[in-house]
Write a protein that holds these residues in place. Structure first.
Motif, PDB file in Angstrom:
ATOM      1  N   UNK A 140       0.951  -1.279   0.020  1.00  0.00           N
ATOM      2  CA  UNK A 140       0.022   0.108   0.011  1.00  0.00           C
ATOM      3  C   UNK A 140       0.902   1.083  -0.073  1.00  0.00           C
ATOM      4  N   UNK A 141       0.747   2.000  -0.948  1.00  0.00           N
ATOM      5  CA  UNK A 141       1.525   3.426  -1.070  1.00  0.00           C
ATOM      6  C   UNK A 141       2.933   2.942  -1.058  1.00  0.00           C
ATOM      7  N   UNK A 142       3.156   1.760  -1.891  1.00  0.00           N
ATOM      8  CA  UNK A 142       4.783   1.664  -2.078  1.00  0.00           C
ATOM      9  C   UNK A 142       5.187   0.864  -0.943  1.00  0.00           C
ATOM     10  N   UNK A 143       4.541   0.459   0.048  1.00  0.00           N
ATOM     11  CA  UNK A 143       5.354  -0.212   1.192  1.00  0.00           C
ATOM     12  C   UNK A 143       4.481  -1.504   1.642  1.00  0.00           C
ATOM     13  N   UNK A 144       5.333  -2.623   1.939  1.00  0.00           N
ATOM     14  CA  UNK A 144       4.817  -3.626   2.402  1.00  0.00           C
ATOM     15  C   UNK A 144       4.053  -3.226   3.968  1.00  0.00           C
ATOM     16  N   UNK A 145       2.740  -3.815   3.895  1.00  0.00           N
ATOM     17  CA  UNK A 145       1.906  -3.277   5.057  1.00  0.00           C
ATOM     18  C   UNK A 145       1.591  -4.592   6.097  1.00  0.00           C
ATOM     19  N   UNK A 146       1.218  -4.507   7.241  1.00  0.00           N
ATOM     20  CA  UNK A 146       0.253  -5.465   7.931  1.00  0.00           C
ATOM     21  C   UNK A 146      -0.697  -4.672   8.579  1.00  0.00           C
ATOM     22  N   UNK A 147      -1.637  -5.274   8.883  1.00  0.00           N
ATOM     23  CA  UNK A 147      -3.017  -4.636   9.566  1.00  0.00           C
ATOM     24  C   UNK A 147      -2.885  -4.614  11.235  1.00  0.00           C
ATOM     25  N   UNK A 148      -3.083  -3.651  11.714  1.00  0.00           N
ATOM     26  CA  UNK A 148      -2.977  -3.630  13.041  1.00  0.00           C
ATOM     27  C   UNK A 148      -4.279  -4.365  13.577  1.00  0.00           C
ATOM     28  N   UNK A 149      -3.893  -5.225  14.499  1.00  0.00           N
ATOM     29  CA  UNK A 149      -4.889  -6.432  14.753  1.00  0.00           C
ATOM     30  C   UNK A 149      -6.338  -5.899  15.176  1.00  0.00           C
ATOM     31  N   UNK A 150      -6.066  -4.793  15.997  1.00  0.00           N
ATOM     32  CA  UNK A 150      -7.709  -4.493  16.674  1.00  0.00           C
ATOM     33  C   UNK A 150      -8.190  -3.904  15.519  1.00  0.00           C
ATOM     34  N   UNK A 151      -7.739  -2.999  14.647  1.00  0.00           N
ATOM     35  CA  UNK A 151      -8.368  -2.480  13.405  1.00  0.00           C
ATOM     36  C   UNK A 151      -8.892  -3.541  12.602  1.00  0.00           C
TER      37      UNK A 151
END
Length: 352
Positions: A140-151
């Motif tokens: 996302x937006x050029x970066x590898x991301x993980x989801x914040x678990x509570x979100x």
């Protein structure tokens, strides 16, 4: 013809060479094909060798007999080295636990809160990509991301709550309808949040396969494991009564996705307590991904956390070090003592 004499070279240095034993056709092919071979590991890690698709633990094996490496001249053999050990390559599971820590600072928590992975993670490129997919890592937006678990938990809970209100068939629902469920529920509880379509798709990919017809095929194991880990780690130092934990965990799945303790193998540790002369089982968060990849350090941490383990309890914390049963037996023989109570075998520390 006279036999050639053996002499020691002026450049003789003991153990200056390292011999690697290639014990499988796959290893031979990887070395002879010219494909990429990378040794990975940080300073405190046990090194691993990665081909394009597999990971091998690097083990030093001592040799009881002398092995001389020689050059042949016209009149003699010149010994260059006396090798006392060889390097053995043992297949092992990719060590992917470091992914979570590396990406923790770039968790997606909503639009308002807006790697060098391959060189650090001890895994082949193929295994790394699979590990990223299993963890719901997205770009996302050029970066590898993980989801914040509570979100992510709140998004899933919004979806399932609204889907039940409208009596929708959970296993026959499209991504578009799922997105509508999320936004409708968030609006109903006063959360005015914009969620981009690409984020919504990535979020649902954590829990389901999105078919070509855009229908979501939910995975009960993935959902229950996510919900179980979220519950155990909020807060992460809480010790639950096992019975209470199982009940709350089941509630989070709205009695649609039914949890089993085996779904969270490698994420928890259980302890037995005596209260009012009654035995109680307790459970707490204890993820294998945060343990050292060094076997001695791993066992030290395990026995610090819990004095004795059954084979069923300790196995999930050894699989990444030793995927084969015989390898695990070897580690247990080296680092643990065996005792028996009735029909139950227990493993305790060799170090007192």
């Amino acid at each position: 013809m006279e036999p050639l004499k053996l002499s020691f070279s002026k450049n003789f240095v003991k153990d200056s060479f390292k011999l690697i034993e290639l014990s499988t056709p796959e290893q031979v092919q990887a070395f002879e094909s010219g494909s990429t071979l990378v040794i990975k590991g940080l300073e405190d890690d046990e090194a691993v060798l990665c081909t394009e698709s597999k990971t091998f633990a690097i083990r030093q094996m001592h040799i009881s007999n002398s092995v001389l490496l020689v050059n042949k001249n016209e009149d003699c053999y010149l010994a260059r080295d006396n090798v006392s050990s060889t390097i053995d390559l043992q297949p092992c599971l990719a060590r992917l636990g470091r992914i979570d820590g590396l990406l923790s600072d770039t968790c997606y928590e909503g639009e308002s809160n807006e790697e060098k992975l391959l060189s650090i993670i001890q895994a082949s490129e193929k295994e790394l990509r699979k590990g990223l997919e299993e963890r719901g890592v997205f770009e996302y937006k050029g970066y590898c991301r993980t989801f914040e678990k509570t979100w992510l938990f709140r998004l899933f809970d919004s979806f399932i709550t609204n889907a039940l209100v409208h009596t929708l068939d959970i296993q026959n629902i499209t991504l578009d309808i799922a997105k509508d469920c999320v936004m409708e529920e968030k609006e109903a509880i006063g959360e005015d949040e914009y969620i981009p379509d690409e984020i919504m798709k990535s979020a649902f990919s954590v829990f389901a396969i999105i078919r070509d017809d855009n229908v979501l095929k939910f995975d009960e194991v993935k959902i229950c494991r996510f919900l179980g880990e979220w519950l155990l780690s909020n807060p992460r130092d809480k010790k639950w009564r096992l019975e209470e934990f199982l009940q709350v965990w089941k509630t989070l799945g709205h009695d649609i996705f039914i949890p089993k303790l085996e779904y969270i193998d490698g994420l928890f540790i259980t302890e037995e307590r005596i209260k009012m002369q009654q035995k109680e089982q307790h459970i707490r968060y204890f993820p294998a991904s945060e343990l050292s990849t060094d076997a001695a350090k791993r066992f030290f941490t395990l026995f610090q956390a819990k004095e004795r383990w059954t084979l069923e309890e300790i196995t999930p914390f050894l699989i990444d070090l030793a995927p084969m049963e015989k390898e695990r037996e070897s580690l247990l023989f080296k680092f643990a003592r065996i005792s028996r109570e009735g029909n139950t075998v227990y493993y305790t520390s060799r170090i007192k």
